[in-house]
Design a protein around this motif. Structure first.
Motif: not given
Length: 320
Positions: A254-266
């Protein structure tokens, strides 16, 4: 689970007019902090202008559901959400009779002794005994204008329910055998999403405008982070986007989606990170990746390789 979320707009606020152009559609989404490319805005504008459902397909986490939420808020409309799942049926999605109230009505009538069976049968199948589920709610008048109906993750349902939707999406009506046909005076704005875990039948797709929501390129994903995680240092955001973009090139479960990018940044901001380092990446991969096999593959040497590569590329462009 079936959910409804009324009153998406501000209480008492007049509903906003539908966008009159593609540029206005871009601006409308931007007011809701949604960074959309022009092709998506074009599809949404046409669906709104011509009164057609918009079918959004793509990987989980790319922002399909968010479009309906932003649209409802920006237009000041109620958001009615039907969360699909295996086994979803008419009773959960459209309507059902309040059997408990009907039984009470029958007992009261029998005790009074004044109602014959035919009259009683007619009385208990009246509007006041009807429990309205999301699809029926969406067809009824709303004070703030036609609502936004989100049919979320349609691919999780069974084919019989998908077939049931054909009448709803083509004629904006449902048939209740005991009461007749309920047709919307003003059709709802319909957004249908699918993660493509199975193919949706052509008959349903023909009733909709279609758009594939893809992962954003690096520039747009960086723009998304500027909106969704404005407190993140720019250098960190660039490294995060670079790292995620490289992960999407790999054959992960499962490739990371935009939601995961945002969560990781936070998450990285909460850890007071100004820059990515191997230890922090390894310790926080569970925010970005959701399967242990993927985490095990990336942790350690692979994460270090990607990190070294993106820092080198960013340095070459003067971005670090």
């Amino acid at each position: 689970m079936t959910q409804t979320s009324p009153s998406a707009g501000a209480p008492g606020a007049a509903p906003a007019a539908l966008p009159a152009s593609i540029d206005e559609t871009v601006s409308l989404l931007a007011r809701g902090d949604y960074v959309a490319d022009r092709s998506l805005s074009t599809a949404l504008y046409l669906a709104l202008k011509l009164g057609r459902p918009l079918f959004l397909e793509g990987e989980a986490g790319v922002g399909k559901t968010e479009i309906a939420k932003v649209l409802a808020k920006a237009l000041g409309r109620d958001l009615i959400r039907l969360q699909c799942y295996e086994g979803l049926d008419v009773g959960s999605a459209v309507y059902e009779w309040n059997y408990l109230r009907q039984m009470v009505e029958i007992r009261v009538a029998e005790a009074a002794g004044g109602a014959d069976r035919e009259t009683l049968a007619s009385d208990i199948f009246q509007d006041r005994f009807l429990i309205r589920r999301p699809l029926l709610q969406a067809l009824e008048p709303h004070a703030g204008g036609a609502p936004v109906l989100l049919i979320d993750e349609l691919d999780r349902t069974d084919e019989p329910f998908e077939a049931y939707l054909l009448e709803v999406l083509s004629d904006f009506q449902v048939t209740i055998p005991e009461l007749g046909t309920v047709k919307a005076e003003k059709p709802p704005i319909v957004i249908v999403t699918s993660n493509r875990t199975r193919e949706i039948h052509d008959a349903l797709k023909r009733r909709c405008f279609y758009y594939w929501v893809d992962y954003p390129n690096a520039l747009r994903e960086l723009d998304i982070l500027k909106v969704k995680a404005p407190g993140a240092p720019e250098a960190l955001s660039r490294q995060v986007v670079g790292f995620v973009q490289e992960l999407r090139k790999l054959d992960l479960f499962k490739q990371p989606g935009v939601a995961e990018t945002i969560d990781w940044t936070h998450a990285l901001v909460q850890l007071d990170q100004l820059s990515l380092d191997p230890e922090t990446v390894n310790n926080t991969l569970g925010v970005l990746l959701k399967y242990q096999d993927d985490i095990a593959r990336i942790q350690g040497s692979e994460a270090n390789r990607i990190l070294t590569q993106i820092k080198s590329e960013l340095a070459a462009h003067g971005a670090v």
